[in-house]
Design an enzyme around this catalytic site. Structure first.
Site, short mmCIF file in Angstrom:
data_model
loop_
_atom_site.label_atom_id
_atom_site.label_comp_id
_atom_site.label_asym_id
_atom_site.label_seq_id
_atom_site.Cartn_x
_atom_site.Cartn_y
_atom_site.Cartn_z
N LYS A 169 -7.43 6.59 10.10
CA LYS A 169 -7.76 5.16 10.00
C LYS A 169 -8.28 4.56 11.32
O LYS A 169 -8.84 3.47 11.33
CB LYS A 169 -6.53 4.36 9.54
CG LYS A 169 -5.92 4.79 8.21
CD LYS A 169 -6.78 4.42 7.04
CE LYS A 169 -6.20 4.80 5.69
NZ LYS A 169 -5.16 3.97 5.17
N ASP B 50 -6.85 -0.21 6.30
CA ASP B 50 -7.93 0.67 5.83
C ASP B 50 -8.72 1.22 7.01
O ASP B 50 -9.21 2.34 6.97
CB ASP B 50 -8.83 -0.10 4.85
CG ASP B 50 -8.02 -0.54 3.64
OD1 ASP B 50 -7.46 0.34 2.96
OD2 ASP B 50 -7.91 -1.75 3.41
N ASP C 132 2.74 -3.25 8.23
CA ASP C 132 1.73 -3.10 7.16
C ASP C 132 0.76 -1.98 7.51
O ASP C 132 0.63 -1.59 8.68
CB ASP C 132 0.97 -4.43 6.98
CG ASP C 132 0.26 -4.52 5.63
OD1 ASP C 132 0.30 -3.54 4.85
OD2 ASP C 132 -0.34 -5.57 5.36
N GLY C 133 0.08 -1.48 6.51
CA GLY C 133 -0.94 -0.45 6.69
C GLY C 133 -2.30 -1.07 6.97
O GLY C 133 -2.43 -2.28 7.17
N GLU D 291 -0.92 -10.85 2.89
CA GLU D 291 -0.70 -10.04 4.10
C GLU D 291 -1.08 -10.83 5.34
O GLU D 291 -0.36 -10.83 6.34
CB GLU D 291 -1.55 -8.76 4.02
CG GLU D 291 -1.06 -7.78 2.96
CD GLU D 291 -1.99 -6.59 2.74
OE1 GLU D 291 -1.53 -5.61 2.15
OE2 GLU D 291 -3.16 -6.64 3.15
N GLY E 8 0.83 -1.21 0.00
CA GLY E 8 0.00 0.00 0.00
C GLY E 8 0.85 1.26 0.00
O GLY E 8 2.09 1.19 0.03
N GLY F 132 -7.02 -4.82 2.84
CA GLY F 132 -7.34 -5.39 1.53
C GLY F 132 -7.82 -4.38 0.52
O GLY F 132 -8.21 -4.76 -0.60
N GLY F 133 -7.79 -3.09 0.91
CA GLY F 133 -8.15 -2.06 -0.06
C GLY F 133 -7.30 -2.17 -1.33
O GLY F 133 -7.75 -1.93 -2.43
C1 5RP Z 1 -3.53 -3.57 0.92
C2 5RP Z 1 -3.86 -3.09 2.27
C3 5RP Z 1 -3.35 -1.74 2.68
O1 5RP Z 1 -2.60 -1.88 3.83
C4 5RP Z 1 -4.51 -0.84 2.95
O2 5RP Z 1 -5.33 -0.80 1.81
C5 5RP Z 1 -4.04 0.58 3.30
O3 5RP Z 1 -3.49 1.18 2.18
P1 5RP Z 1 -2.79 2.60 2.22
O4 5RP Z 1 -1.53 2.45 2.99
O5 5RP Z 1 -2.53 2.90 0.76
O6 5RP Z 1 -3.74 3.58 2.84
O7 5RP Z 1 -4.49 -3.75 3.06
O8 5RP Z 1 -4.13 -4.80 0.65
#
Ligand code: 5RP
Length: 220
Positions: A121, A84, A81-82, A103, A29, A95-96
């Site tokens: 978030k 949503d 990891d990030g 993940e 992401g 999963g955005g």
């Molecule tokens: C990808 C994800 C990302 O961590 C989630 O969508 C957040 O994205 P971003 O850091 O662009 O805001 O789950 O599958």
């Protein structure tokens, strides 16, 4: 300060959680892209990374960071990891970007899960962000009907194929009060590969970029 600047702030703060001499788990992401750039500044101190997507692998390799297959390593000390959405228990919707399955596998295999995000978030209740569900293509309509029976509104993510050659249904309209229960019920539907609720294995710490600096949040 923009949301992207807050993401970058959280991403660089995650460096403090990295065990040197080990393998780092890397999500996917825009926030993680900043983290990969940050990781490159200490790349001589780490053994390498395991990656949750083709896009993250390419960025890691472009920085000269070695990417291991998860099967090659005995374990992962820290996964970054990030998300949503995160609630105050650090249960997440992810999963955005469509990388949820890999993940979730790396999160499960990791001792510590550090989630990085901008402060927007953090929510009281999960569900405003549509919940991604990765399904085997032939099961798409069947799963959509089952989701309707469960009170959700399924929307097929048209034109999107995951790194695992599957498709995604984004579920709107759920106010998620019992995240572990819903995660388990969705995963029990035949044809579901995984869903974007990270509740059974939540994050261990959430780093939130904000105007007033990075906030460190632990589960309530
Ligand atoms: C990808 C994800 C990302 O961590 C989630 O969508 C957040 O994205 P971003 O850091 O662009 O805001 O789950 O599958």
């Amino acid at each position: 300060m923009t949301a992207d600047e807050m993401k970058k702030q959280a991403a660089y703060a995650a460096l403090e959680h990295i065990d040197t001499d080990g393998v780092v788990g890397v999500g996917t992401g825009s926030t993680v892209n900043h983290f990969i750039d940050a990781l490159a500044t200490i790349k001589h101190k780490i053994e390498g990374a395991v990656s949750s997507s083709i896009v993250s692998t390419k960025r890691l390799e472009a920085h000269g960071i070695h990417v291991f297959d998860l099967n090659e390593v005995s374990g992962v000390a820290v996964y970054v990891d990030g998300a949503d959405e995160s609630n105050h228990f650090l249960q997440l919707i992810k999963g955005g970007g469509g990388a949820l399955t890999r993940e979730k596998i790396i999160a499960a295999a990791s001792k510590k899960f550090v989630c990085i995000a901008d402060e927007s978030k953090l929510v009281d209740v999960l569900g405003k962000f549509p919940l991604p569900v990765e399904v085997v293509p032939m099961s798409r309509s069947y799963i959509a009907r089952e989701i309707v029976k469960m009170g959700g509104q399924p929307v097929y993510r048209e034109g999107f194929i995951t790194d695992n050659s599957n498709v995604i249904i984004d579920v709107h309209g759920w106010t998620i009060m019992e995240a572990i229960k819903l995660e388990t019920e969705l995963n029990a539907l035949v044809g579901v590969v995984t869903n974007g609720l990270f509740a059974a294995r939540p994050a261990d710490v959430l780093l939130l970029g904000s105007e007033s600096g990075t906030k460190t949040v632990y589960a309530k």
